[in-house]
Design an enzyme around this catalytic site. Structure first.
Site, PDB file in Angstrom:
ATOM      1  N   HIS A   1       0.946  -1.477  -0.264  1.00  0.00           N
ATOM      2  CA  HIS A   1      -0.028  -0.114  -0.528  1.00  0.00           C
ATOM      3  C   HIS A   1       1.428   1.056  -0.233  1.00  0.00           C
ATOM      4  CE1 HIS A   1       0.822  -1.407   4.305  1.00  0.00           C
ATOM      5  NE2 HIS A   1       1.475   0.069   4.116  1.00  0.00           N
TER       6      HIS A   1
ATOM      7  N   GLN B   1      -4.002   3.904   4.828  1.00  0.00           N
ATOM      8  CA  GLN B   1      -3.108   2.791   4.059  1.00  0.00           C
ATOM      9  C   GLN B   1      -3.931   2.544   2.717  1.00  0.00           C
ATOM     10  OE1 GLN B   1      -2.107   0.905   7.240  1.00  0.00           O
ATOM     11  NE2 GLN B   1       0.468   1.845   7.161  1.00  0.00           N
TER      12      GLN B   1
ATOM     13  N   ARG C   1      13.365  -5.638   2.440  1.00  0.00           N
ATOM     14  CA  ARG C   1      12.410  -6.808   3.550  1.00  0.00           C
ATOM     15  C   ARG C   1      10.920  -5.990   3.078  1.00  0.00           C
ATOM     16  NH1 ARG C   1       8.864  -4.699   6.899  1.00  0.00           N
ATOM     17  NH2 ARG C   1       8.211  -6.363   8.800  1.00  0.00           N
TER      18      ARG C   1
ATOM     19  N   ASP D   1       7.705  -5.693   2.929  1.00  0.00           N
ATOM     20  CA  ASP D   1       6.698  -5.783   3.808  1.00  0.00           C
ATOM     21  C   ASP D   1       5.206  -6.384   3.427  1.00  0.00           C
ATOM     22  OD1 ASP D   1       6.241  -4.925   6.719  1.00  0.00           O
ATOM     23  OD2 ASP D   1       4.796  -3.671   5.634  1.00  0.00           O
TER      24      ASP D   1
ATOM     25  N   GLU E   1       8.240 -10.592   4.609  1.00  0.00           N
ATOM     26  CA  GLU E   1       7.375 -10.632   6.024  1.00  0.00           C
ATOM     27  C   GLU E   1       6.696 -11.341   5.391  1.00  0.00           C
ATOM     28  OE1 GLU E   1       5.539  -8.345   8.703  1.00  0.00           O
ATOM     29  OE2 GLU E   1       4.804  -7.852   6.979  1.00  0.00           O
TER      30      GLU E   1
ATOM     31  N   ASP F   1       7.693  -4.453  17.024  1.00  0.00           N
ATOM     32  CA  ASP F   1       6.259  -5.553  17.130  1.00  0.00           C
ATOM     33  C   ASP F   1       5.941  -5.747  17.664  1.00  0.00           C
ATOM     34  OD1 ASP F   1       4.023  -4.868  15.418  1.00  0.00           O
ATOM     35  OD2 ASP F   1       4.293  -5.771  13.873  1.00  0.00           O
TER      36      ASP F   1
END
Length: 620
Positions: A167, A234, A264, A266, A308, A376
């Site tokens: 996004h 988003q 990475r 995501d 991820e 996180d």
């Protein structure tokens, strides 16, 4: 004299050779997703050539070296750390000035948390990007990032950066144009004039944040409805549109050309949407992942893709692809992280043994990133059907127990964490807190209890020892090397107080870091204890990614035993997850030496382990 660059003609020839090797497969994959879009594919290939042409000599030289040594990132010397630029050193230049500290920590893989431009008050911690080619101004500039990457490369440190590909922010230029109805931009997202189709999608799409952001669509003030799987600000990108894939790939290569070594990806399981499905892990996701792998192998073969994927290892395995058609180079081992904390709270290793057996059964080529804490929360994604059958642990009640244990509500629990996304209706809260605070160090220092402090430091080191003994790349969370505690001040910050994850995202304490020189301090015991563990891991061949790893029988339900074998050597790792002194061991002949404390054992069938202690036993 060491070669400082590759001649231009040789570099271009190598690129064209790589392109020829991959172009047929790339064309087949592209046309499979995007029918009759030959012009878009031609543009895509031209973009790859332009990206390679813009790749500077030092990066091309590194590409060549890594192509010649394809296992360079699988070596046991690699140690990671993840950090927020602002929390660690204020700015990118500040991080560059602190590279000597990172080297002292043994770090050779540095993951910088999201730092690209995003709206200050609607960013989800930087995961709502409004410009993929601009750094958040308070952190520095893209030139600062490139200079940091150059310095890291000169000191043997790989640099990792998040690429938020599912996004964009609602403030991204594409989103602004789409909202206005500008041709070519509305099609980059999922826009609808009403709720009829969105309601059909929501029948099969699971909610990501049912408490804080329910639903998967957002209605805009003008009545338009847009897909927003995560937060309303988003906006999900539509990868069925080749313009999205082309432009996002170009953004990825732009970052790679700044010197980023690891990209990475995501939320990669979410990137393809299809009505009537869960919009997760669809076959087209793997097509896109394979194309990105080909892109990197063609343009920047020294760059790695980190996926991820927040699922157990057996289910994330497809994101590695196949040996013939690989996708991601590395994936996160999130389930072992959560199971480790479950094991600490229960003192029972059965589930962790089951988890490790599943990992050991996977091909050795599968490379996982292992960690105890990250930016996180800890989500309790455990094997509840098995826990119910084996122990009678019902899911909701067990999650409550774990959260009560680590927030200090359970009797005698030293944990000091806080809940995240607490939903009393579902009983499905997740957990926040630093490693040190969850292990009991915060409670021990508050209560001035030296016995609890020593036990909590031992617990912290034992958990890190277990993380380091897993195959793959170990990654520390910045501050864990000195036992940084929770930052409760976030509750007084209007910009942070709604998100309890800021509890473990506090500013790095450089004053506390100075105390590492005192080896009797909490900071010193943890810092040098970790350095000792990391040095042993670097020097001992049994920690190779290619070692044979198996779960062994310890003779005690509170102790996890692992066997690591390499070239005739064997290392037995014992971890006591209980708060009791226990006797445990494995059935082996011969003598062993414990590597951390250099204790010699004539046999290891039954040795004493202190509460929350471990032993790394090498066969003599």
């Amino acid at each position: 004299m060491e070669k400082s660059s590759i001649p231009q003609e040789a570099a271009e020839a190598a690129f064209e050779q790589r392109l020829r090797r991959h172009e047929a497969e790339l064309s087949e994959l592209y046309s499979g997703l995007y029918k009759n879009r030959e012009a878009d594919f031609a543009h895509f290939i031209d973009m790859l050539r332009s990206a390679f042409a813009a790749r500077k000599p030092s990066l091309r030289l590194q590409d060549a070296a890594r192509e010649a040594d394809p296992d360079w990132y699988r070596r046991r010397e690699l140690l990671g750390m993840m950090l927020y630029v602002n929390a660690f050193a204020g700015t990118l230049k500040g991080v560059q000035e602190k590279l000597s500290y990172l080297q002292e920590c043994g770090v050779s893989y540095l993951h910088l948390m999201p730092l690209l431009q995003s709206p200050k008050d609607r960013s989800d911690g930087g995961y709502a990007v409004s410009d993929f080619r601009t750094v958040q101004p308070e952190l520095g500039t893209m030139e600062d990032l490139e200079q940091l990457a150059d310095s890291c490369r000169g000191q043997g440190i790989c640099l990792c950066l998040d690429f938020v590909m599912n996004h964009t922010s609602e403030s991204h230029d594409w989103a602004k144009r789409a909202k206005k109805g500008e041709p070519g931009y509305r099609e980059r997202y999922f826009f609808y004039e009403g709720w009829e189709i969105p309601r059909e999608f929501e029948k099969t799409i699971p909610e990501v944040f049912p408490t804080t952001a329910p639903g998967s669509f957002t209605e805009l003030p003008d009545g338009q409805v847009v897909m927003t799987n995560f937060y309303p600000y988003q906006w999900d990108l539509n990868y069925a549109n080749p313009a999205v894939f082309n432009d996002m790939t170009e953004n990825l290569l732009f970052l790679a050309n700044r010197g980023i070594d690891v990209i990475r990806l995501d939320a990669i399981p979410y990137i393809w949407k299809q009505l009537g499905t869960s919009c997760r892990n669809l076959p087209q996701v793997h097509t896109l992942a394979r194309m990105l792998r080909i892109v990197c192998e063609t343009v920047c073969p020294g760059v790695l893709l980190l996926g991820e994927v927040v699922m157990e290892p057996a289910r994330v395995a497809p994101y590695f692809g196949t040996p013939e058609k690989p996708e991601c180079h590395m994936l996160y081992n999130v389930t072992t992280m959560a199971t480790t904390w479950h094991t600490l709270a229960t003192g029972e290793t059965a589930l962790l043994q089951r988890q490790m057996q599943a990992l050991c059964a996977l091909p050795k080529d599968f490379l996982f990133l292992n960690y105890l804490r990250c930016h996180d929360d800890i989500g309790w994604g455990l094997d509840y059907p098995w826990l119910l059958e084996r122990f009678g642990f019902e899911e909701t009640a067990h999650k409550k127990y774990l959260n009560d244990w680590f927030t200090g509500k359970w009797p005698q629990s030293p944990g000091r964490g806080e809940l995240y996304n607490d939903d009393p209706r579902l009983g499905d809260a997740r957990l926040c807190g630093t490693t040190a605070s969850l292990c009991g160090i915060e409670a021990a220092e508050q209560e001035k209890d030296p016995f609890l402090l020593e036990r909590s430091i031992s617990c912290d080191l034992t958990l890190h020892a277990f993380m380091l003994s897993q195959s793959g790349i170990p990654v520390l969370y910045s501050g864990d090397e000195i036992g940084q505690l929770n930052d409760w001040s976030y509750r007084k910050d209007p910009e942070k107080q709604a998100d309890s994850r800021y509890l473990h995202r506090g500013s790095f304490s450089w004053e506390r870091a100075k105390l590492r020189e005192n080896r009797q301090s909490r900071e010193g015991k943890l810092f040098w204890g970790l350095r000792r563990l990391e040095t042993i891991r670097t020097e001992e061949p049994c920690f190779d990614a290619g070692a044979d790893v198996a779960v062994a029988e310890s003779g005690c339900p509170h102790v996890l035993a692992l066997s690591r074998k390499k070239d005739g050597r064997e290392l037995i790792c014992l971890y006591n997850f209980s708060a009791r002194f226990v006797q445990a061991g494995v059935s082996r002949e011969g003598s062993y030496t414990e590597l951390m404390y250099e204790t010699h054992y004539e046999n290891i069938q039954s040795i004493g382990l202190y509460p929350h202690a471990f032993a790394w036993l090498l066969r003599d």
